[in-house]
Design an enzyme around this catalytic site. Structure first.
Site, PDB file in Angstrom:
ATOM      1  N   SER A  36      -3.757   3.696   6.729  1.00  0.00           N
ATOM      2  CA  SER A  36      -3.282   2.473   6.093  1.00  0.00           C
ATOM      3  C   SER A  36      -1.984   1.966   6.743  1.00  0.00           C
ATOM      4  O   SER A  36      -1.973   1.699   7.944  1.00  0.00           O
ATOM      5  CB  SER A  36      -3.133   2.707   4.586  1.00  0.00           C
ATOM      6  OG  SER A  36      -3.112   1.485   3.879  1.00  0.00           O
TER       7      SER A  36
ATOM      8  N   ASP B 174     -13.272  -1.512   0.955  1.00  0.00           N
ATOM      9  CA  ASP B 174     -11.834  -1.265   0.824  1.00  0.00           C
ATOM     10  C   ASP B 174     -11.171  -2.513   0.245  1.00  0.00           C
ATOM     11  O   ASP B 174     -11.215  -3.581   0.844  1.00  0.00           O
ATOM     12  CB  ASP B 174     -11.237  -0.933   2.192  1.00  0.00           C
ATOM     13  CG  ASP B 174      -9.829  -0.363   2.099  1.00  0.00           C
ATOM     14  OD1 ASP B 174      -9.092  -0.728   1.157  1.00  0.00           O
ATOM     15  OD2 ASP B 174      -9.455   0.443   2.966  1.00  0.00           O
TER      16      ASP B 174
ATOM     17  N   HIS C 279     -10.879   2.841   0.117  1.00  0.00           N
ATOM     18  CA  HIS C 279      -9.613   3.147   0.776  1.00  0.00           C
ATOM     19  C   HIS C 279      -9.369   4.655   0.802  1.00  0.00           C
ATOM     20  O   HIS C 279      -8.560   5.193   0.044  1.00  0.00           O
ATOM     21  CB  HIS C 279      -8.489   2.426   0.022  1.00  0.00           C
ATOM     22  CG  HIS C 279      -7.221   2.268   0.809  1.00  0.00           C
ATOM     23  ND1 HIS C 279      -7.170   1.589   2.000  1.00  0.00           N
ATOM     24  CD2 HIS C 279      -5.962   2.702   0.561  1.00  0.00           C
ATOM     25  CE1 HIS C 279      -5.925   1.599   2.449  1.00  0.00           C
ATOM     26  NE2 HIS C 279      -5.178   2.271   1.600  1.00  0.00           N
TER      27      HIS C 279
END
Length: 232
Positions: A120, A178, A205
């Site tokens: 991320s 996501d 995610h």
């Protein structure tokens, strides 16, 4: 700083860069199933570090990457009030310089590293490190990157780092559902890498570890290990 057991040059030493509102411990926990993949358990040494910037407490109803996490950290902020949204287009990036200095120190103290695993905001940060590496190959020496739910930084001061194509071998992992980092953001990042490899999954995610993904991780890392061993 935390490291799993490893010995010598016959393993891949991998620096692990967590996401926003995480730290070394929480990212290590998130990678539990990944770390149990036989090839990874046998052939890698994973080193987890914590970003230098403390993240302000979350307001109610805001999305986050970890809901009950203590000691939440970030690699930089997109606003002057030290908040961060991956979708923000802004001209400031407080905390970024401190993070780069931490990585430099980590490479000096804990390196050399063969590659980087990132998640991320951490993956966006690693894309910036790839840009710094293109500018000065001696600054950061690593031979591959794995970016999970990565994206291009939207801070204008970082734009210059995307001017030169990133030549480091890369594996990009992203999910169709996501909701934190939309797959289009991860797909947009691909254009900045030379011959990027992808692992697209149907989930959200997180780091996927079904048999299909395990096979692709193993194939990529085996190739990276073979390259390392031929240099010895």
């Amino acid at each position: 700083m935390m490291a799993s057991a490893g010995d010598g040059d016959k393993k891949l030493k991998i620096l692990c860069i967590h996401g926003y509102r995480q730290n070394a411990q929480s990212f290590r926990e998130r990678t539990g199933a990944f770390r149990k993949i036989p090839f990874i358990k046998k052939n890698t040494e994973l080193v987890f570090i914590t970003a230098p910037n403390e993240v302000p407490p979350l307001q109610k109803d805001e999305e986050q990457e970890s809901s009950s996490q203590q000691d939440e950290r970030g690699w930089w902020f997109s606003q002057a009030d030290r908040t961060y949204m991956a979708q923000d287009y802004t001209d400031c990036c407080p905390g970024y310089d401190e993070s780069v200095e931490l990585i430099k120190k980590t490479f000096e103290d804990e390196g050399p590293f063969d590659g980087i695993l990132s998640f991320s905001q951490g993956a966006a940060f690693v894309s910036l490190l790839c840009g710094l590496k293109e500018e000065n190959p001696e600054m950061f020496k690593f031979d591959f990157v794995i970016l999970v739910a990565g994206f291009k930084s939207r801070q204008s001061t970082h734009e210059v780092l995307y001017k030169t194509p990133f030549t480091v071998p890369s594996l990009h992992v992203y999910g169709d559902t996501d909701k934190v980092i939309q797959k289009e953001m991860s797909e947009d990042l691909l254009q900045y890498f030379v011959e990027p490899r992808t692992v697209q999954h149907s989930g959200g995610h997180f780091i996927p570890v079904t048999s299909a993904e395990k096979k692709k991780y193993t194939e990529f890392l085996q190739e990276m290990l073979d390259k390392k061993l031929t240099k010895l």
